[in-house]
Design a protein around this motif. Sequence first.
Motif, short mmCIF file in Angstrom:
data_model
loop_
_atom_site.label_atom_id
_atom_site.label_comp_id
_atom_site.label_asym_id
_atom_site.label_seq_id
_atom_site.Cartn_x
_atom_site.Cartn_y
_atom_site.Cartn_z
N GLY A 1 0.79 -1.22 0.00
CA GLY A 1 0.00 0.00 0.00
C GLY A 1 0.83 1.27 0.00
N ILE A 2 2.10 1.18 0.34
CA ILE A 2 2.95 2.37 0.40
C ILE A 2 2.98 3.08 -0.95
CG2 ILE A 2 5.32 3.19 0.72
CD1 ILE A 2 5.59 1.06 2.93
N GLU A 3 3.08 2.32 -2.02
CA GLU A 3 3.11 2.91 -3.37
C GLU A 3 1.78 3.62 -3.68
OE1 GLU A 3 3.24 1.26 -7.89
OE2 GLU A 3 4.64 0.34 -6.48
N LEU A 4 0.67 3.06 -3.23
CA LEU A 4 -0.63 3.68 -3.47
C LEU A 4 -0.75 4.99 -2.69
CD1 LEU A 4 -2.94 0.52 -3.31
CD2 LEU A 4 -1.75 1.50 -5.29
N VAL A 5 -0.29 4.98 -1.44
CA VAL A 5 -0.31 6.19 -0.63
C VAL A 5 0.57 7.26 -1.28
CG1 VAL A 5 0.36 7.19 1.60
CG2 VAL A 5 -0.89 5.02 1.53
N ALA A 6 1.76 6.86 -1.73
CA ALA A 6 2.67 7.82 -2.37
C ALA A 6 2.03 8.43 -3.61
CB ALA A 6 3.99 7.13 -2.73
N ASP A 7 1.33 7.61 -4.39
CA ASP A 7 0.66 8.12 -5.58
C ASP A 7 -0.42 9.14 -5.20
OD1 ASP A 7 0.09 7.82 -8.61
OD2 ASP A 7 -1.88 7.61 -7.67
N ALA A 8 -1.21 8.81 -4.21
CA ALA A 8 -2.28 9.73 -3.77
C ALA A 8 -1.69 11.05 -3.27
CB ALA A 8 -3.13 9.07 -2.70
N LEU A 9 -0.56 10.98 -2.60
CA LEU A 9 0.07 12.20 -2.07
C LEU A 9 0.66 13.08 -3.18
CD1 LEU A 9 1.76 10.88 1.19
CD2 LEU A 9 -0.33 12.26 0.96
N ARG A 10 0.79 12.52 -4.38
CA ARG A 10 1.26 13.33 -5.51
C ARG A 10 0.12 14.07 -6.21
NH1 ARG A 10 4.79 8.80 -6.10
NH2 ARG A 10 3.37 7.78 -7.54
N THR A 11 -1.12 13.79 -5.81
CA THR A 11 -2.27 14.43 -6.45
C THR A 11 -2.60 15.75 -5.76
OG1 THR A 11 -4.02 13.50 -5.04
CG2 THR A 11 -3.25 12.13 -6.89
N ASN A 12 -3.52 16.46 -6.35
CA ASN A 12 -4.04 17.67 -5.73
C ASN A 12 -5.51 17.49 -5.35
OD1 ASN A 12 -1.73 19.32 -5.76
ND2 ASN A 12 -1.98 19.61 -7.95
N ASP A 13 -5.92 16.25 -5.19
CA ASP A 13 -7.29 15.92 -4.81
C ASP A 13 -7.34 15.77 -3.28
OD1 ASP A 13 -9.72 14.59 -4.17
OD2 ASP A 13 -9.76 13.61 -6.13
N THR A 14 -7.97 16.72 -2.62
CA THR A 14 -7.97 16.71 -1.15
C THR A 14 -8.61 15.43 -0.60
OG1 THR A 14 -10.04 17.97 -1.10
CG2 THR A 14 -7.98 19.21 -0.89
N ARG A 15 -9.59 14.87 -1.31
CA ARG A 15 -10.23 13.64 -0.82
C ARG A 15 -9.25 12.47 -0.85
NH1 ARG A 15 -14.58 13.42 -5.12
NH2 ARG A 15 -12.67 13.94 -6.20
N LEU A 16 -8.42 12.39 -1.89
CA LEU A 16 -7.44 11.30 -1.97
C LEU A 16 -6.33 11.50 -0.95
CD1 LEU A 16 -7.01 10.64 -5.81
CD2 LEU A 16 -8.25 9.29 -4.13
N VAL A 17 -5.86 12.72 -0.80
CA VAL A 17 -4.79 12.98 0.16
C VAL A 17 -5.27 12.68 1.58
CG1 VAL A 17 -3.29 14.78 1.14
CG2 VAL A 17 -3.61 14.63 -1.35
N THR A 18 -6.50 13.08 1.89
CA THR A 18 -7.06 12.80 3.22
C THR A 18 -7.14 11.29 3.46
OG1 THR A 18 -8.35 14.85 3.18
CG2 THR A 18 -9.05 13.15 4.73
N ALA B 1 -5.41 8.99 2.01
CA ALA B 1 -4.06 8.44 2.04
C ALA B 1 -3.42 8.57 3.41
CB ALA B 1 -3.19 9.13 0.99
N MET B 2 -3.78 9.62 4.15
CA MET B 2 -3.15 9.85 5.45
C MET B 2 -3.93 9.21 6.60
SD MET B 2 -0.26 11.10 4.91
CE MET B 2 0.22 11.58 6.56
N GLY B 3 -4.50 8.06 6.33
CA GLY B 3 -5.21 7.29 7.35
C GLY B 3 -4.26 6.46 8.19
N GLU B 4 -4.83 5.52 8.90
CA GLU B 4 -4.05 4.69 9.83
C GLU B 4 -2.96 3.88 9.12
OE1 GLU B 4 -2.42 3.58 13.10
OE2 GLU B 4 -4.08 5.00 13.10
N TYR B 5 -3.23 3.45 7.90
CA TYR B 5 -2.19 2.70 7.17
C TYR B 5 -0.93 3.55 7.03
CZ TYR B 5 0.34 0.10 3.66
OH TYR B 5 1.33 -0.59 2.99
N ALA B 6 -1.09 4.80 6.62
CA ALA B 6 0.07 5.70 6.46
C ALA B 6 0.77 5.91 7.79
CB ALA B 6 -0.36 7.04 5.87
N ALA B 7 -0.01 6.09 8.84
CA ALA B 7 0.58 6.32 10.17
C ALA B 7 1.39 5.12 10.63
CB ALA B 7 -0.53 6.63 11.18
#
Length: 180
Positions: free
Chosen positions: A89-106, A108-114
């Motif tokens: 999932g790290i690659e998926l989170v990294a991809d979402a963090l490269r977007t400008n979509d606030t819903r995806l970034v939010t 992405a920064m869930g418990e998995y990222a933490a």
Amino acid sequence: MNGWLEKALRDAAADATALRTLFPAVGRRCGRGPSDVPGRTVDDVARVRLLEAAPGAAAEMPDLYRYGDAAEKRAVLYGLSAVDVGDTGIELVADALRTNDTRLVTAAMGEYAATHLDDAAYRHGVLKCVFMGIPLARVAGLDRRADDELRRMLRSFAAERTAAGREVPADLLPLAEQDS
């Protein structure tokens, strides 16, 4: 519960590849409005339930994300905390963090990222949220992951905003001013 979702959960439980056709249909079949889960829509919740029901969902999640629309990607990101995907999932989170979509970034920064991001990537995600105006309350793990470097970065951001005569997000200051 929606009759379509009941059948979809059974189909997903029988064969994880069923997610490929079920995932895109969820919005039309279950709705897209607010759910009982704060910050999530009905389709977010239904899609995560499908992921939880499907043994082998972890193998399907990268493609569900890659080929999905924004709502499907968001649900995969939420699902990272519900399905054991290991480090995939790290690659998926990294991809979402490269977007400008606030819903995806939010999402992405869930418990998995933490839990899974290294310190530098986690700090990057927090700063991305600050830059995008995403409330820090939506970032999982800040209570245990905030470190001196993140606080330094937030103080620098606040100083730059102040020097430019711009507003500093109110939720940033308590974190930036904490002692380690």
